[in-house]
Scaffold this active site. Sequence first.
Site, PDB file in Angstrom:
ATOM      1  N   CYS A   1       0.838  -1.200   0.000  1.00 23.18           N
ATOM      2  CA  CYS A   1       0.000   0.000   0.000  1.00 23.18           C
ATOM      3  C   CYS A   1       0.876   1.256   0.000  1.00 23.18           C
ATOM      4  CB  CYS A   1      -0.912   0.000   1.212  1.00 23.18           C
ATOM      5  SG  CYS A   1      -2.018   1.444   1.263  1.00 23.18           S
TER       6      CYS A   1
ATOM      7  N   CYS B   1       0.458   5.008   6.722  1.00 23.67           N
ATOM      8  CA  CYS B   1      -0.160   4.822   8.036  1.00 23.67           C
ATOM      9  C   CYS B   1       0.852   4.171   8.978  1.00 23.67           C
ATOM     10  CB  CYS B   1      -1.418   3.965   7.920  1.00 23.67           C
ATOM     11  SG  CYS B   1      -2.634   4.612   6.743  1.00 23.67           S
TER      12      CYS B   1
ATOM     13  N   CYS C   1       0.516   0.366  10.308  1.00 23.10           N
ATOM     14  CA  CYS C   1       0.051  -0.696   9.410  1.00 23.10           C
ATOM     15  C   CYS C   1       1.169  -1.569   8.846  1.00 23.10           C
ATOM     16  CB  CYS C   1      -0.750  -0.068   8.269  1.00 23.10           C
ATOM     17  SG  CYS C   1      -1.530  -1.292   7.188  1.00 23.10           S
TER      18      CYS C   1
ATOM     19  N   CYS D   1     -16.419  -9.674   5.195  1.00 18.21           N
ATOM     20  CA  CYS D   1     -15.745  -8.420   4.877  1.00 18.21           C
ATOM     21  C   CYS D   1     -14.486  -8.699   4.066  1.00 18.21           C
ATOM     22  CB  CYS D   1     -15.376  -7.684   6.163  1.00 18.21           C
ATOM     23  SG  CYS D   1     -16.779  -7.438   7.288  1.00 18.21           S
TER      24      CYS D   1
ATOM     25  N   CYS E   1     -19.265  -6.607   3.084  1.00 18.29           N
ATOM     26  CA  CYS E   1     -18.570  -5.387   3.440  1.00 18.29           C
ATOM     27  C   CYS E   1     -17.227  -5.394   2.727  1.00 18.29           C
ATOM     28  CB  CYS E   1     -18.369  -5.310   4.954  1.00 18.29           C
ATOM     29  SG  CYS E   1     -17.455  -3.838   5.523  1.00 18.29           S
TER      30      CYS E   1
ATOM     31  N   CYS F   1     -19.324   1.541   7.928  1.00 16.19           N
ATOM     32  CA  CYS F   1     -18.589   0.925   9.032  1.00 16.19           C
ATOM     33  C   CYS F   1     -17.373   1.813   9.270  1.00 16.19           C
ATOM     34  CB  CYS F   1     -18.173  -0.502   8.657  1.00 16.19           C
ATOM     35  SG  CYS F   1     -17.135  -1.321   9.901  1.00 16.19           S
TER      36      CYS F   1
ATOM     37  N   ARG G   1     -18.292  -2.817  17.500  1.00 17.83           N
ATOM     38  CA  ARG G   1     -17.580  -4.085  17.293  1.00 17.83           C
ATOM     39  C   ARG G   1     -16.228  -4.090  17.983  1.00 17.83           C
ATOM     40  NH1 ARG G   1     -17.139  -4.483  11.756  1.00 17.83           N
ATOM     41  NH2 ARG G   1     -19.075  -5.660  11.676  1.00 17.83           N
TER      42      ARG G   1
END
Length: 332
Positions: free
Chosen positions: A68, A72, A75, A112, A143, A203, A276
Amino acid sequence: MVAAVGVKRNDGGDSAPVRHDWQRAEAEALYGLRFADLMLQAQSVHRKNFDPNYVETASLLSIKTGGCPEDCGYCSQSAHYDTGLKATRLMNRAEVVATARAAKDAGATRFCMAAAWRSPNDRDLDQVCDMISAVKDLGMETCVTLGMLTSKQVTRLSEAGLDFYNHNVDTSPEFYDKIITTRTLQDRIDTLAHVRDAGIKVCCGGIVGMGERVEDRLGMLVLLANLPSHPESVPINLWNEVKGVPVNDTAERPDPIALVRLVATARIMMPKSVVRLSAGRQYMSDELQALCILAGANSIFIGDVLLTTKNPQRDRDANLLDRLGVTSGLPD
């Protein structure tokens, strides 16, 4: 344990008001209540809106891992850091459907799919839309989390039958630029607006334990609660330890009671949202999870792995929920 599909809501009786004008001081006052008083208020709100003895079970699959371009700082999938993770191509439809079918057999009611992209290109989006339709045909809620989206891309996902789109704000506005520089918080809010405008459920939650203050955690809840519509699902993630990322230098796992307080505050501020317990449950004792459920958490991810990190085994989850007398999608 009784199997069930979908979230059980209580639509009758007096329900807690849904507000979009929360002030930080109000959130701090709730969070700082005496513990018994906070739990009573959260449980009362929860019972007015949901079956207090039901927990939704969802499954999460990384359909494209690593590489990616975002930075972040928490991550494992960022190309900016050497985390030892090997990047993969987008999975094919047959593999995804087979995994979804196995998840359904294991008790998941929602499936998901996550791809490590800044944003998808048209060809990849075509394949994801095909996956969504195929998983819907299994009778599961769907999702995806694919990064930033344009309104045109969101329309295509809606036409494929997508139920939920996950796009977390991660943390408070004040702490955000300390962990991410390649994507602004406004970028995330814009994508959420596109998703909501297309009629797809949202979400959206965040991560705790990255070195943020309690004030930042509450600032995240205020941000979520003051969106034009509350997210239908609010995932609260404990940061999973990942080698090679900057958050390692600042991370501090929250005090367990502080985490319960955060869940209870989220329940009160967003009374109709599913809250969640997401990543990091492997660090949580059964007693801590039980307190979080009592405070209003009513969804978990099942399966041994969440994207690239560990998750409690299904048997442990089934045993805990059985001891609590909580029903779910998990088979007996």
